[in-house]
Design an enzyme around this catalytic site. Sequence first.
Site, PDB file in Angstrom:
ATOM      1  CE  LYS A 186      46.723  35.696  46.261  1.00 58.38           C
ATOM      2  NZ  LYS A 186      45.893  36.611  47.070  1.00 58.38           N
TER       3      LYS A 186
HETATM    4  P1  NAD Z   1      35.668  34.279  43.380  1.00 54.95           P
HETATM    5  O1  NAD Z   1      36.215  33.185  42.551  1.00 54.95           O
HETATM    6  O2  NAD Z   1      34.808  33.967  44.548  1.00 54.95           O
HETATM    7  O3  NAD Z   1      34.859  35.317  42.490  1.00 54.95           O
HETATM    8  C1  NAD Z   1      35.314  35.882  41.311  1.00 54.95           C
HETATM    9  C2  NAD Z   1      34.086  36.229  40.483  1.00 54.95           C
HETATM   10  O4  NAD Z   1      34.472  36.990  39.358  1.00 54.95           O
HETATM   11  C3  NAD Z   1      33.348  35.001  39.972  1.00 54.95           C
HETATM   12  O5  NAD Z   1      31.962  35.165  40.195  1.00 54.95           O
HETATM   13  C4  NAD Z   1      33.708  34.965  38.495  1.00 54.95           C
HETATM   14  O6  NAD Z   1      32.707  34.363  37.699  1.00 54.95           O
HETATM   15  C5  NAD Z   1      33.875  36.437  38.191  1.00 54.95           C
HETATM   16  N1  NAD Z   1      34.761  36.718  37.061  1.00 54.95           N
HETATM   17  C6  NAD Z   1      35.951  36.138  36.758  1.00 54.95           C
HETATM   18  N2  NAD Z   1      36.473  36.661  35.665  1.00 54.95           N
HETATM   19  C7  NAD Z   1      35.609  37.616  35.254  1.00 54.95           C
HETATM   20  C8  NAD Z   1      35.595  38.527  34.180  1.00 54.95           C
HETATM   21  N3  NAD Z   1      36.580  38.552  33.289  1.00 54.95           N
HETATM   22  N4  NAD Z   1      34.546  39.371  34.062  1.00 54.95           N
HETATM   23  C9  NAD Z   1      33.540  39.357  34.961  1.00 54.95           C
HETATM   24  N5  NAD Z   1      33.502  38.513  36.008  1.00 54.95           N
HETATM   25  C10 NAD Z   1      34.518  37.661  36.145  1.00 54.95           C
HETATM   26  O7  NAD Z   1      36.949  35.128  43.813  1.00 54.95           O
HETATM   27  P2  NAD Z   1      37.082  36.154  45.019  1.00 54.95           P
HETATM   28  O8  NAD Z   1      37.651  35.416  46.175  1.00 54.95           O
HETATM   29  O9  NAD Z   1      35.847  36.937  45.160  1.00 54.95           O
HETATM   30  O10 NAD Z   1      38.266  37.084  44.467  1.00 54.95           O
HETATM   31  C11 NAD Z   1      38.025  38.135  43.555  1.00 54.95           C
HETATM   32  C12 NAD Z   1      39.197  39.105  43.610  1.00 54.95           C
HETATM   33  O11 NAD Z   1      39.365  39.563  44.956  1.00 54.95           O
HETATM   34  C13 NAD Z   1      40.548  38.519  43.190  1.00 54.95           C
HETATM   35  O12 NAD Z   1      41.309  39.531  42.574  1.00 54.95           O
HETATM   36  C14 NAD Z   1      41.189  38.180  44.525  1.00 54.95           C
HETATM   37  O13 NAD Z   1      42.611  38.156  44.459  1.00 54.95           O
HETATM   38  C15 NAD Z   1      40.691  39.328  45.371  1.00 54.95           C
HETATM   39  N6  NAD Z   1      40.717  39.062  46.814  1.00 54.95           N
HETATM   40  C16 NAD Z   1      40.005  38.043  47.367  1.00 54.95           C
HETATM   41  C17 NAD Z   1      40.039  37.846  48.744  1.00 54.95           C
HETATM   42  C18 NAD Z   1      39.212  36.790  49.434  1.00 54.95           C
HETATM   43  O14 NAD Z   1      39.161  36.802  50.673  1.00 54.95           O
HETATM   44  N7  NAD Z   1      38.544  35.904  48.733  1.00 54.95           N
HETATM   45  C19 NAD Z   1      40.833  38.669  49.549  1.00 54.95           C
HETATM   46  C20 NAD Z   1      41.543  39.707  48.956  1.00 54.95           C
HETATM   47  C21 NAD Z   1      41.477  39.896  47.588  1.00 54.95           C
END
Ligand code: NAD
Length: 476
Positions: A107
């Site tokens: 990561k």
């Molecule tokens: P992203 O940046 O696209 O979205 C995150 C969202 O959460 C944003 O809209 C942000 O405004 C909101 N947010 C952040 N902090 C917040 C809070 N305290 N309260 C409410 N909303 C909040 O990110 P993502 O890619 O969707 O990732 C989200 C989670 O999923 C992370 O934990 C990431 O590790 C996990 N994840 C993502 C992927 C991927 O393919 N993008 C894959 C596996 C896991």
Amino acid sequence: MRPPKEPTFRESVDMMFNRAVALMDLSPGLEEKIRVCNSTYTVRFGVRLRGQIFTFTGYRSNHSEHMEPVKGGIRYALSVDQDEVEALSALMTFKCALVEAPFGGSKGGLCIDPTQWEVHELEQITRRFAFELIKRDLIHPSQNVPAPDMGTGEREMAWIADQYARMNTTDINAKACVTGKPLNAGGIAGRVEATGRGVQYALREFFRHPEDIAKAGLKGTLDGKKVIVQGLGNVGYHAAKFLSEEDGCKIIGIIERDGALFDENGIDVENVRQWIIKHGGVSGYPDAAHHAEGAAVMEEACDILIPAAMEGVINMGNADRIKAPLIIEAANGPVTAGADDILRKKGTVIIPDMYANAGGVTVSYFEWVKNLSHIRFGRMQRRQEEARHELIVKELERLDHYLGDKWSMTPDFKEKYLRGAGELELVRSGLDDTMRIAYQSMREVWHGREDVDDLRTAAYLVSISKVAASYQAKGL
Ligand code: NAD
């Protein structure tokens, strides 16, 4: 902020690992080898912007190289630190093992608030960070393959791929150095939606097993289930959109950084997404009640809670007030080890992160294979498949002709049956298969062992055994 006595993210992952490994028969040496993070590289680099030099801190952590390349996203957030990337890279090891993606766990992260920088500045920063990692083989098609995570997306992955290609002009596999790229830069159809799509497939699989539904105290199908989602970013948006548009779920709560929207009758996910894109948050959205204290909406009654924002949001401070009987961890580490204990005792069923959000790495795996094979999935067989189907349809049409009013083809059968699978259909099919098989491997342990009473421990048991087998095969 973490409540007192709450373990760090990394400690939380270790505690969950320890709980599972205590039920296994591994030698203490192998157990320790699998737990520890192999290496974490910290880089501080300067970029000249706005007439001065800014110094940024970035990380790339390799948790386990039992398989190579290692794989894991790159996160852009101010919360990024060594503890966080190490926890996330450990989760990647177990996630890849669980869904049989042939990678070790890694990561990366950059301590930055991406909203504070212009696009051209972000490009400069990203290219410089990538340069630092590429020159140490911490981005490399056969060694280490990043992907998007919180705060990054297709755009950043395209910059990274281009930076690698500039530094490795004769590498024919250069595009495979990173996944999550846009289609026109070597990406794959269905990658952007993949993690949210995987959450949908995971829930569909859960709801295929009446015994599991009963464990959560629920009944019936996904249709009509009330859902609260935290974080309407890439993962949360796609999960909520597909569940509401295709499975009949009612999204009653959407929690974002600037508060939450709540409406018992359901909220239109696409409308809210468009509102956020335009206004930067959910505040002011006209068609649902706004709550300034967003996190409190996680405590509202619902059938399914989907934390899809960040780690540690369900912790010892609020776990006993969470009413949802089923939580699916779309984010990584949203439930701390302390909260996990409280929820398990309450009987809450948690579909764990390492499984629930594995859709992203699964489709990343397909993209990597596509890049290495230099051909789009479906390109060779699609028309041939259509031609064979056409033969059958012609025969059925002959029958139709002779049997007249006794039998006829269903109106849209011909159109549906004739259509050969393109890349998107194949990717979704591969993802669905992966999510079903991985769920079944967890539930076998969940129901089959008396000393395992939760899906997370089951998931760790399955994945740790696979990692252990890889190390043993290497002679360790
Ligand atoms: P992203 O940046 O696209 O979205 C995150 C969202 O959460 C944003 O809209 C942000 O405004 C909101 N947010 C952040 N902090 C917040 C809070 N305290 N309260 C409410 N909303 C909040 O990110 P993502 O890619 O969707 O990732 C989200 C989670 O999923 C992370 O934990 C990431 O590790 C996990 N994840 C993502 C992927 C991927 O393919 N993008 C894959 C596996 C896991």
